[in-house]
Design a protein around this motif. Structure first.
Motif, short mmCIF file in Angstrom:
data_model
loop_
_atom_site.label_atom_id
_atom_site.label_comp_id
_atom_site.label_asym_id
_atom_site.label_seq_id
_atom_site.Cartn_x
_atom_site.Cartn_y
_atom_site.Cartn_z
N ILE A 1 0.75 -1.26 -0.10
CA ILE A 1 -0.07 -0.14 -0.02
C ILE A 1 0.77 1.31 -0.13
CG2 ILE A 1 -1.47 1.24 1.46
CD1 ILE A 1 -2.85 -1.41 2.36
N LEU A 2 1.94 1.21 0.82
CA LEU A 2 2.77 2.50 0.91
C LEU A 2 3.44 2.45 -0.47
CD1 LEU A 2 4.30 1.92 4.49
CD2 LEU A 2 2.17 3.44 3.63
N LYS A 3 3.90 1.41 -1.00
CA LYS A 3 4.81 1.56 -2.55
C LYS A 3 3.69 2.34 -3.42
CE LYS A 3 8.17 -2.10 -1.21
NZ LYS A 3 8.51 -3.15 -1.68
N ARG A 4 2.55 1.78 -3.46
CA ARG A 4 1.77 2.09 -4.31
C ARG A 4 1.19 3.64 -4.17
NH1 ARG A 4 -2.20 -1.14 -3.48
NH2 ARG A 4 -1.54 -3.03 -4.70
N ALA A 5 1.10 4.15 -3.10
CA ALA A 5 0.58 5.44 -2.97
C ALA A 5 1.75 6.75 -3.33
CB ALA A 5 0.49 5.70 -1.46
N GLN A 6 1.21 7.53 -3.92
CA GLN A 6 2.36 8.51 -4.51
C GLN A 6 2.61 9.83 -3.69
OE1 GLN A 6 0.37 10.26 -8.14
NE2 GLN A 6 0.33 8.26 -9.20
N ALA B 1 -4.35 11.97 2.39
CA ALA B 1 -5.46 11.23 2.66
C ALA B 1 -6.06 10.66 1.33
CB ALA B 1 -6.44 11.89 3.27
N VAL B 2 -5.89 11.23 0.23
CA VAL B 2 -6.44 10.79 -1.18
C VAL B 2 -5.66 9.69 -1.41
CG1 VAL B 2 -7.00 11.20 -3.26
CG2 VAL B 2 -7.61 12.82 -1.67
N SER B 3 -4.24 9.96 -1.70
CA SER B 3 -3.27 8.91 -2.19
C SER B 3 -3.45 7.67 -1.46
CB SER B 3 -1.88 9.36 -2.17
OG SER B 3 -1.77 10.45 -3.18
N LEU B 4 -3.40 7.77 -0.08
CA LEU B 4 -3.23 6.64 0.51
C LEU B 4 -4.66 5.75 0.75
CD1 LEU B 4 -1.43 7.92 3.73
CD2 LEU B 4 -0.65 5.90 2.37
#
Length: 249
Positions: A4-9, A13-16
């Protein structure tokens, strides 16, 4: 959580939240299923992303609950508290998300398919209790985790000829425990389990879990129900447990 952390830019709040919804298993998959059709495709458009450090706030949740591994529930709680998604999440939807991601959940584990590791070559030693352990163990459980858990563990000594409780020892000191068939008298129910904070992340919990599940399988159980699991990701990794959907609990 690492995926999840790798995928989030970004750590906003929105990215995560987007990254959690794209997760293909566990809490992320259940949230995506529940929210499907209830959030429009471009729901994030127009939301002003504040420079909020959601992960910092999530770590505060982790510490508040005396845990050492960051989980989806901590991140979701921080996202909701930030207020960034208030305009797209109604009150009822918000409560549903809290129920799914931020509350203890029941999981199930197929014991027939599980490869169990009960190696005791560690700085600690795990064994099943004997009657002489009762007073010391119950006193320790109460001091570390409270009276409710101590009562549950005590039930094993009162109602079972061979108490279904395993204890991790470091020398003469107890550093963790795990049991089954003590939670509200449910058969095939694993838990509670706990380790002292300074031993978490060192494999104590995994060894206790596997020792207990091995005993369950030896006694004829084909599956285990892990009741009210807080660290969901730990059980997903340690014994391939899967979340029981809320409508089946």
């Amino acid at each position: 959580m690492s995926r999840i952390l790798k995928r989030a830019q970004r750590n906003d709040a929105v990215s995560l939240f987007q990254s959690i919804l794209k997760e293909g298993a566990g809490v992320g998959a259940e949230l995506a299923s529940v929210l499907d059709g209830r959030l429009e495709g471009d729901w994030w458009q127009g939301i002003a992303n504040s420079e909020l450090d959601i992960l910092r706030d999530a770590q505060q949740y982790m510490q508040r609950f005396n845990q050492v591994q960051l989980q989806e529930g901590h991140v979701i709680a921080a996202i909701l508290d930030s207020g960034e998604l208030d305009e797209v999440l109604s009150g009822s939807l918000r409560e549903r998300i809290i129920q799914i991601a931020c509350s203890p959940r029941d999981l199930t584990c197929d014991l027939n398919k599980l490869k169990l590791d009960v190696d005791n070559q560690h700085s600690y030693f795990v064994r099943k209790v004997v009657l002489q352990d009762q007073d010391k163990l119950l006193s320790w459980v109460q001091s570390q985790f409270g009276e409710r858990w101590a009562v549950q563990v005590g039930r094993a000594f009162q109602e079972q000829k061979d108490p279904a409780v395993f204890v991790a020892w470091s020398g003469n000191d107890i550093v963790g425990f795990a049991c089954y068939d003590v939670f509200e008298g449910g058969k095939g129910w694993f838990g509670p389990m706990g380790t002292v904070k300074n031993q978490r992340g060192k494999g104590v919990g995994r060894t206790l879990l596997h020792s207990t599940l091995c005993d369950m399988r030896r006694n004829g159980y084909h599956k285990a129900t892990i009741k009210q699991a807080g660290p969901i990701e730990f059980y997903e990794k340690a014994c391939k447990a899967t979340i029981i959907p809320l409508d089946e609990e």
